[in-house]
Design a protein around this motif. Sequence first.
Motif, PDB file in Angstrom:
ATOM      1  N   ALA A  70      36.311 -26.370 -12.178  1.00 30.79           N
ATOM      2  CA  ALA A  70      35.311 -26.711 -13.038  1.00 30.79           C
ATOM      3  C   ALA A  70      34.125 -25.874 -12.778  1.00 30.79           C
ATOM      4  O   ALA A  70      32.967 -25.959 -13.680  1.00 30.79           O
ATOM      5  N   TYR A  71      34.025 -25.030 -11.905  1.00 24.05           N
ATOM      6  CA  TYR A  71      33.056 -24.096 -11.660  1.00 24.05           C
ATOM      7  C   TYR A  71      33.551 -22.614 -12.191  1.00 24.05           C
ATOM      8  O   TYR A  71      32.561 -21.758 -12.121  1.00 24.05           O
ATOM      9  N   GLY A  72      34.415 -22.720 -12.602  1.00 27.12           N
ATOM     10  CA  GLY A  72      34.935 -21.506 -13.357  1.00 27.12           C
ATOM     11  C   GLY A  72      34.574 -20.976 -14.673  1.00 27.12           C
ATOM     12  O   GLY A  72      35.557 -20.542 -15.211  1.00 27.12           O
ATOM     13  N   ARG A  73      33.393 -21.097 -14.898  1.00 30.64           N
ATOM     14  CA  ARG A  73      33.079 -20.842 -16.239  1.00 30.64           C
ATOM     15  C   ARG A  73      31.515 -20.601 -16.309  1.00 30.64           C
ATOM     16  O   ARG A  73      30.714 -21.409 -15.922  1.00 30.64           O
ATOM     17  N   GLU A  74      31.119 -19.539 -16.781  1.00 36.63           N
ATOM     18  CA  GLU A  74      29.649 -19.050 -17.220  1.00 36.63           C
ATOM     19  C   GLU A  74      28.923 -19.708 -18.461  1.00 36.63           C
ATOM     20  O   GLU A  74      30.038 -20.567 -19.223  1.00 36.63           O
ATOM     21  N   TRP A  75      27.920 -20.112 -18.323  1.00 39.78           N
ATOM     22  CA  TRP A  75      27.144 -21.088 -19.295  1.00 39.78           C
ATOM     23  C   TRP A  75      27.438 -20.458 -20.974  1.00 39.78           C
ATOM     24  O   TRP A  75      27.554 -21.063 -21.564  1.00 39.78           O
ATOM     25  N   THR A  76      27.603 -19.184 -21.039  1.00 42.75           N
ATOM     26  CA  THR A  76      27.552 -18.485 -22.145  1.00 42.75           C
ATOM     27  C   THR A  76      29.114 -18.710 -22.697  1.00 42.75           C
ATOM     28  O   THR A  76      29.453 -18.723 -24.015  1.00 42.75           O
ATOM     29  N   GLY A  77      30.256 -18.936 -22.049  1.00 42.52           N
ATOM     30  CA  GLY A  77      31.650 -18.893 -22.281  1.00 42.52           C
ATOM     31  C   GLY A  77      32.174 -17.744 -22.361  1.00 42.52           C
ATOM     32  O   GLY A  77      33.391 -17.803 -22.527  1.00 42.52           O
ATOM     33  N   HIS A  78      31.461 -16.671 -22.133  1.00 41.11           N
ATOM     34  CA  HIS A  78      32.077 -15.434 -22.184  1.00 41.11           C
ATOM     35  C   HIS A  78      33.095 -14.921 -20.863  1.00 41.11           C
ATOM     36  O   HIS A  78      33.939 -14.211 -21.030  1.00 41.11           O
ATOM     37  N   TYR A  79      32.709 -15.735 -19.990  1.00 41.49           N
ATOM     38  CA  TYR A  79      33.737 -15.407 -18.591  1.00 41.49           C
ATOM     39  C   TYR A  79      34.172 -16.890 -18.087  1.00 41.49           C
ATOM     40  O   TYR A  79      33.485 -17.819 -17.999  1.00 41.49           O
ATOM     41  N   VAL A  80      35.505 -16.688 -18.099  1.00 39.72           N
ATOM     42  CA  VAL A  80      36.189 -17.974 -17.411  1.00 39.72           C
ATOM     43  C   VAL A  80      37.091 -17.451 -16.493  1.00 39.72           C
ATOM     44  O   VAL A  80      37.685 -16.478 -16.624  1.00 39.72           O
ATOM     45  N   TRP A  81      37.369 -18.064 -15.239  1.00 44.20           N
ATOM     46  CA  TRP A  81      38.042 -17.593 -14.260  1.00 44.20           C
ATOM     47  C   TRP A  81      38.683 -18.613 -13.139  1.00 44.20           C
ATOM     48  O   TRP A  81      38.137 -20.082 -13.399  1.00 44.20           O
TER      49      TRP A  81
ATOM     50  N   THR B  75      23.415 -20.673 -14.598  1.00 43.54           N
ATOM     51  CA  THR B  75      22.580 -20.447 -15.855  1.00 43.54           C
ATOM     52  C   THR B  75      22.467 -18.914 -16.177  1.00 43.54           C
ATOM     53  O   THR B  75      21.983 -18.541 -17.417  1.00 43.54           O
ATOM     54  N   GLY B  76      23.294 -18.128 -15.706  1.00 44.31           N
ATOM     55  CA  GLY B  76      23.175 -16.794 -15.847  1.00 44.31           C
ATOM     56  C   GLY B  76      23.881 -16.269 -17.102  1.00 44.31           C
ATOM     57  O   GLY B  76      24.631 -17.056 -17.700  1.00 44.31           O
ATOM     58  N   LEU B  77      23.489 -15.057 -17.788  1.00 43.73           N
ATOM     59  CA  LEU B  77      23.772 -14.837 -18.957  1.00 43.73           C
ATOM     60  C   LEU B  77      24.906 -13.310 -18.939  1.00 43.73           C
ATOM     61  O   LEU B  77      25.207 -12.895 -20.061  1.00 43.73           O
ATOM     62  N   ASN B  78      24.965 -12.692 -17.899  1.00 46.05           N
ATOM     63  CA  ASN B  78      25.809 -11.697 -17.922  1.00 46.05           C
ATOM     64  C   ASN B  78      26.858 -11.542 -16.787  1.00 46.05           C
ATOM     65  O   ASN B  78      27.341 -10.429 -16.100  1.00 46.05           O
ATOM     66  N   GLY B  79      27.395 -12.793 -16.448  1.00 45.54           N
ATOM     67  CA  GLY B  79      28.791 -12.751 -15.636  1.00 45.54           C
ATOM     68  C   GLY B  79      28.448 -12.438 -14.226  1.00 45.54           C
ATOM     69  O   GLY B  79      29.428 -11.966 -13.519  1.00 45.54           O
ATOM     70  N   GLY B  80      27.343 -12.912 -13.878  1.00 43.96           N
ATOM     71  CA  GLY B  80      27.075 -12.544 -12.450  1.00 43.96           C
ATOM     72  C   GLY B  80      27.615 -13.452 -11.457  1.00 43.96           C
ATOM     73  O   GLY B  80      27.733 -13.144 -10.192  1.00 43.96           O
ATOM     74  N   THR B  81      28.370 -14.691 -11.908  1.00 39.47           N
ATOM     75  CA  THR B  81      28.966 -15.819 -11.247  1.00 39.47           C
ATOM     76  C   THR B  81      30.515 -15.437 -11.241  1.00 39.47           C
ATOM     77  O   THR B  81      31.203 -16.167 -10.656  1.00 39.47           O
ATOM     78  N   PHE B  82      30.876 -14.575 -12.129  1.00 37.31           N
ATOM     79  CA  PHE B  82      32.423 -14.321 -12.193  1.00 37.31           C
ATOM     80  C   PHE B  82      32.935 -14.097 -11.076  1.00 37.31           C
ATOM     81  O   PHE B  82      32.858 -13.236 -10.136  1.00 37.31           O
ATOM     82  N   ALA B  83      34.114 -15.102 -10.564  1.00 34.47           N
ATOM     83  CA  ALA B  83      34.467 -15.068  -9.376  1.00 34.47           C
ATOM     84  C   ALA B  83      36.173 -15.131  -9.162  1.00 34.47           C
ATOM     85  O   ALA B  83      36.549 -16.258  -8.553  1.00 34.47           O
ATOM     86  N   PRO B  84      36.997 -14.498  -9.975  1.00 27.70           N
ATOM     87  CA  PRO B  84      38.527 -14.847  -9.778  1.00 27.70           C
ATOM     88  C   PRO B  84      38.923 -14.481  -8.564  1.00 27.70           C
ATOM     89  O   PRO B  84      38.784 -13.274  -8.026  1.00 27.70           O
ATOM     90  N   GLY B  85      39.540 -15.680  -7.942  1.00 27.63           N
ATOM     91  CA  GLY B  85      40.241 -15.352  -6.686  1.00 27.63           C
ATOM     92  C   GLY B  85      39.141 -15.440  -5.656  1.00 27.63           C
ATOM     93  O   GLY B  85      39.761 -15.111  -4.404  1.00 27.63           O
ATOM     94  N   ALA B  86      38.090 -15.542  -5.637  1.00 31.84           N
ATOM     95  CA  ALA B  86      36.877 -15.460  -4.856  1.00 31.84           C
ATOM     96  C   ALA B  86      36.458 -16.739  -4.215  1.00 31.84           C
ATOM     97  O   ALA B  86      36.733 -17.796  -5.090  1.00 31.84           O
ATOM     98  N   LEU B  87      35.950 -16.975  -3.242  1.00 35.53           N
ATOM     99  CA  LEU B  87      35.228 -17.995  -2.626  1.00 35.53           C
ATOM    100  C   LEU B  87      33.767 -18.141  -3.260  1.00 35.53           C
ATOM    101  O   LEU B  87      33.015 -17.184  -3.032  1.00 35.53           O
ATOM    102  N   MET B  88      33.692 -19.272  -3.914  1.00 29.78           N
ATOM    103  CA  MET B  88      32.411 -19.395  -4.736  1.00 29.78           C
ATOM    104  C   MET B  88      31.610 -20.071  -3.723  1.00 29.78           C
ATOM    105  O   MET B  88      31.955 -21.625  -3.048  1.00 29.78           O
ATOM    106  N   LEU B  89      30.242 -19.691  -3.376  1.00 29.98           N
ATOM    107  CA  LEU B  89      29.417 -20.471  -2.505  1.00 29.98           C
ATOM    108  C   LEU B  89      28.330 -21.156  -3.069  1.00 29.98           C
ATOM    109  O   LEU B  89      27.302 -20.544  -3.317  1.00 29.98           O
TER     110      LEU B  89
END
Length: 458
Positions: A24-35, A70-84
């Motif tokens: 549920a956390y693996g998506r940026e607001w814009t929808g450009h990045y999903v992981w 709420t970022g727009l440039n993929g700053g939270t893109f985290a495939p395989g990473a630990l999201m804090l």
Amino acid sequence: MDLLDRLSDLLGPAQVLRGAEALAYGREWTGHYVWEPLAVVRPGTTEEVAAVLRLAHQTGTPVVPLGGNTGLNGGTFAPGALMLSLSRMNRIRDLNPAARTVVAEAGVVLETLQDLAAAQGLAFPLSFGAKGSAMVGGFLSTNAGGSNVLRYGSARALCLGLEVVLADGRIWHGLTGLHKDNTGYDLRDLIIGAEGTLGVITAAVLKLVPAPGAYATALVGLDSLSEALALLNTVQSGTGGAVEAFEFMPDRYMARLSRLKPALACPYAPRPVNLLIETATTVPGADPGAALESLLGAAMEAGQIAEAVIAQSASQRRKLWEMRESAAEITFTTPDIVDCDIALPLDRLENFLARMTPALAELDPGAEELVIAHLGDGNIHYTAYPSRPDPVLAQAIRARVSTEAVALGGSFSAEHGVGISKRATMAAHKDPVALQMMAAIKAALDPKGILNPGKVLP
């Protein structure tokens, strides 16, 4: 015992989200990045953040800090990473109306902070469309801007001190409320805008300002950006620097707004340049509306502006602001847009559009453009709608926007940060020595490269 089990023991099983909960956390607001992240952890204290990072450092596990996402440039893109996630760290540690400061944890939502200040007769003036979701740690990590930068500065200008957890779990206790502290390198400014690549912000000392007692808000139509710049200088001089916002909405934006939100249609036939202007005063009994009306009246008599509507009530003011704050909603209507966030010297915005509009037509004759800008500080949000989904074309448009901005003395990133989407642009346009310095700092503070890897640095 594996890392996630150790984290569960440390934070409690409910604070380590795995599988579908983490997705549920693996998506940026814009929808450009999903992981698909490794997991999402939700520490509740600075000490727990430090313990998480110590474990991640020991195991070489990548960690991506997360605020309101709420970022727009993929700053939270985290495939395989630990999201804090810092969402549980949402306490106000101190509020000092006399010193006009507040100590807020990283998970405090911007709108909550604004409401808290207002209850004290003060204001936290940073404001933008995502204020109901964006959090302190996120808006500092990206050095967010918004509509009031003209008068109050960006997030950096509103922060006095920080508490930061470094990659190896050490805690920097920098929560000073000092306005002057000339004791070496400015570590606060190093962390702000670093997008979580150098440390995790857990709390901040933020400035509060006197809350305006009255506002004057107008929508003004005129024919060119050069005339708009002259009007900005006139209003600034005539109000003693009381301009809080000076927002540019061209006729094409107005047409799209009226089509998608008819209730917000422009109250006059839109001009090539339409400006939302707001001034404010903290002087009791002062009437900023009279001053703004006088200035706009004189400008209209001189033929400098063609249209002017001044809000006569709080509801009219809210409607004018809704026209501007609907920008993200009416811009991100398709998945294939190219959204750019650039900054230019104030006197070169018109030059940029004169160059970029034909350049877009050259790259893609069927493309459309949409522009909206914080005109008072030179920040343009330039969006292109390509005629077809084509990643190569999209990258060519983004590169051209950046090239034109830099050629005019501007920046390819104004307030949204770099994240993933602008790393290639960083490589192309950032001073090589600056990149070397940034890489050296990253290596010194995060030698294993675990903090938000793949972001900012090319």
